[in-house]
Design a protein around this motif. Structure first.
Motif, PDB file in Angstrom:
ATOM      1  N   GLY A   1      58.157 -24.545  40.774  1.00 20.85           N
ATOM      2  CA  GLY A   1      59.302 -23.378  41.898  1.00 20.85           C
ATOM      3  C   GLY A   1      58.773 -22.464  40.705  1.00 20.85           C
ATOM      4  N   GLU A   2      59.521 -21.753  42.267  1.00 20.79           N
ATOM      5  CA  GLU A   2      59.751 -20.006  41.480  1.00 20.79           C
ATOM      6  C   GLU A   2      61.186 -19.582  41.480  1.00 20.79           C
ATOM      7  OE1 GLU A   2      57.721 -17.689  40.248  1.00 20.79           O
ATOM      8  OE2 GLU A   2      55.675 -19.387  40.195  1.00 20.79           O
ATOM      9  N   ASN A   3      61.700 -19.865  42.936  1.00 18.92           N
ATOM     10  CA  ASN A   3      63.156 -20.107  42.580  1.00 18.92           C
ATOM     11  C   ASN A   3      64.181 -20.470  42.825  1.00 18.92           C
ATOM     12  OD1 ASN A   3      65.193 -17.304  43.488  1.00 18.92           O
ATOM     13  ND2 ASN A   3      64.558 -18.192  45.529  1.00 18.92           N
ATOM     14  N   TYR A   4      64.285 -21.013  41.410  1.00 21.59           N
ATOM     15  CA  TYR A   4      65.612 -21.771  41.324  1.00 21.59           C
ATOM     16  C   TYR A   4      66.967 -20.379  40.437  1.00 21.59           C
ATOM     17  CZ  TYR A   4      69.630 -24.958  39.310  1.00 21.59           C
ATOM     18  OH  TYR A   4      70.494 -25.155  39.107  1.00 21.59           O
ATOM     19  N   LYS A   5      67.580 -20.022  41.796  1.00 20.27           N
ATOM     20  CA  LYS A   5      67.895 -19.629  41.217  1.00 20.27           C
ATOM     21  C   LYS A   5      67.861 -17.851  40.972  1.00 20.27           C
ATOM     22  CE  LYS A   5      72.596 -21.308  39.788  1.00 20.27           C
ATOM     23  NZ  LYS A   5      73.910 -21.672  40.530  1.00 20.27           N
ATOM     24  N   ARG A   6      66.571 -18.034  41.686  1.00 16.20           N
ATOM     25  CA  ARG A   6      65.561 -16.242  41.389  1.00 16.20           C
ATOM     26  C   ARG A   6      65.132 -16.677  40.196  1.00 16.20           C
ATOM     27  NH1 ARG A   6      68.904 -11.516  44.214  1.00 16.20           N
ATOM     28  NH2 ARG A   6      69.607 -12.879  45.777  1.00 16.20           N
ATOM     29  N   LEU A   7      64.652 -17.823  39.110  1.00 12.19           N
ATOM     30  CA  LEU A   7      63.549 -17.524  38.652  1.00 12.19           C
ATOM     31  C   LEU A   7      62.683 -18.957  38.098  1.00 12.19           C
ATOM     32  CD1 LEU A   7      66.088 -16.963  35.070  1.00 12.19           C
ATOM     33  CD2 LEU A   7      64.340 -15.469  36.047  1.00 12.19           C
ATOM     34  N   PRO A   8      61.217 -19.015  37.979  1.00 11.30           N
ATOM     35  CA  PRO A   8      59.973 -20.001  38.188  1.00 11.30           C
ATOM     36  C   PRO A   8      60.807 -20.710  37.352  1.00 11.30           C
ATOM     37  CG  PRO A   8      59.747 -18.372  37.047  1.00 11.30           C
ATOM     38  CD  PRO A   8      61.672 -17.935  37.308  1.00 11.30           C
ATOM     39  N   TYR A   9      60.471 -22.199  37.667  1.00  8.28           N
ATOM     40  CA  TYR A   9      60.634 -23.677  36.849  1.00  8.28           C
ATOM     41  C   TYR A   9      59.617 -24.784  36.819  1.00  8.28           C
ATOM     42  CZ  TYR A   9      61.470 -25.299  41.227  1.00  8.28           C
ATOM     43  OH  TYR A   9      61.368 -25.660  42.571  1.00  8.28           O
ATOM     44  N   SER A  10      59.480 -25.664  35.684  1.00  4.95           N
ATOM     45  CA  SER A  10      58.802 -26.736  36.005  1.00  4.95           C
ATOM     46  C   SER A  10      59.509 -27.825  35.227  1.00  4.95           C
ATOM     47  CB  SER A  10      57.233 -26.432  35.512  1.00  4.95           C
ATOM     48  OG  SER A  10      56.529 -25.601  35.542  1.00  4.95           O
ATOM     49  N   ILE A  11      58.817 -29.163  36.235  1.00  2.00           N
ATOM     50  CA  ILE A  11      59.718 -30.132  36.032  1.00  2.00           C
ATOM     51  C   ILE A  11      59.069 -31.425  35.866  1.00  2.00           C
ATOM     52  CG2 ILE A  11      61.200 -32.214  37.609  1.00  2.00           C
ATOM     53  CD1 ILE A  11      62.648 -29.536  39.086  1.00  2.00           C
ATOM     54  N   LEU A  12      59.347 -32.620  35.280  1.00  3.41           N
ATOM     55  CA  LEU A  12      58.173 -33.996  35.158  1.00  3.41           C
ATOM     56  C   LEU A  12      59.416 -34.753  35.036  1.00  3.41           C
ATOM     57  CD1 LEU A  12      56.410 -36.256  33.814  1.00  3.41           C
ATOM     58  CD2 LEU A  12      57.518 -35.886  31.559  1.00  3.41           C
ATOM     59  N   ASP A  13      59.380 -35.776  36.138  1.00  2.00           N
ATOM     60  CA  ASP A  13      60.133 -37.052  36.645  1.00  2.00           C
ATOM     61  C   ASP A  13      59.473 -38.212  36.580  1.00  2.00           C
ATOM     62  OD1 ASP A  13      62.662 -35.482  37.400  1.00  2.00           O
ATOM     63  OD2 ASP A  13      61.748 -35.496  40.128  1.00  2.00           O
ATOM     64  N   TYR A  14      59.499 -38.202  34.719  1.00  2.00           N
ATOM     65  CA  TYR A  14      59.354 -39.701  34.843  1.00  2.00           C
ATOM     66  C   TYR A  14      60.566 -40.685  33.247  1.00  2.00           C
ATOM     67  CZ  TYR A  14      55.847 -42.925  32.879  1.00  2.00           C
ATOM     68  OH  TYR A  14      55.596 -44.716  32.158  1.00  2.00           O
ATOM     69  N   PRO A  15      60.354 -42.018  33.624  1.00  2.00           N
ATOM     70  CA  PRO A  15      60.427 -42.667  34.360  1.00  2.00           C
ATOM     71  C   PRO A  15      61.247 -42.863  35.567  1.00  2.00           C
ATOM     72  CG  PRO A  15      61.509 -43.802  32.692  1.00  2.00           C
ATOM     73  CD  PRO A  15      60.912 -42.119  32.082  1.00  2.00           C
TER      74      PRO A  15
END
Length: 198
Positions: free
Chosen positions: A64-78
């Motif tokens: 996403g581009e807007n976690y507290k106005r900054l970009p982020y990436s997430i891996l949910d595993y497991p």
């Protein structure tokens, strides 16, 4: 009308920063895919003691581009998510702030394994505990995470009674992300070992 600052106009005149950001986020996605593959390889060896409903075949990468106005990436595993029950290991890149890994236990997983996770990780001075009433914040401000070893068992118990979840987390500097892959894996395997004891 707001006046533009010189800094804002300089940045808006130069495409370089956004091109670097775009390239960086692509590389972060690839990096999380690599981690996912390595996780899967290791978890195949220990899958017999992991609850069957936790999906070991697939992980989810999102950005996403807007976690507290900054970009982020997430891996949910497991991970396993239902309306009542959650077990998730979330690996997160947060632009300009940190790279982190977090165990999230809620519902049945909290009831069965929460004490084991608390007993095991509480003395680790590099580990954080979420004190927020909301489970979906990931920043490390004092309103959200505190060092786990600084909390009393009463404070932890009160938090669980009030919120119904626990989150146990480790964070690393963004610049150390390339060499922290083993730490992220070790943290995961350390937590999953606790399933054996129940």
């Amino acid at each position: 009308m707001s006046l533009f600052t010189t800094q804002e106009l300089d940045l808006a005149s130069d495409p370089t920063i956004l091109l670097i950001k775009y390239r960086m986020m692509e590389k972060v996605w690839d990096y999380l895919e690599e981690i996912h593959k390595e996780f899967r390889t290791h978890l195949k060896k220990i899958s017999t003691h992991i609850p069957k409903e936790i999906n070991l075949n697939h992980g989810k990468i999102s950005k996403g581009e807007n976690y507290k106005r900054l970009p982020y990436s997430i891996l949910d595993y497991p991970a396993y998510f239902s309306k009542e029950d959650i077990f998730a290991y979330r690996t997160m890149f947060y632009w300009g702030n940190f790279f982190s890994s977090t165990f999230h236990l809620q519902g049945d997983y909290l009831n069965k394994f929460g004490d084991l996770f608390i007993d095991h990780f509480k003395s680790d001075e590099s580990t954080y505990f979420c004190i927020n009433r909301k489970p979906w914040d990931y920043h490390y401000e004092k309103s959200n995470y505190v060092k786990f070893h600084t909390l009393s068992l009463t404070e932890i118990s009160d938090h669980i009674d009030e919120t119904g979840f626990i989150k146990i987390s480790k964070k690393f500097p963004v610049e150390e992300m390339p060499e922290r892959k083993e730490d992220v894996l070790s943290f995961l395997l350390e937590g999953l070992e606790l399933f054996k004891t129940n």
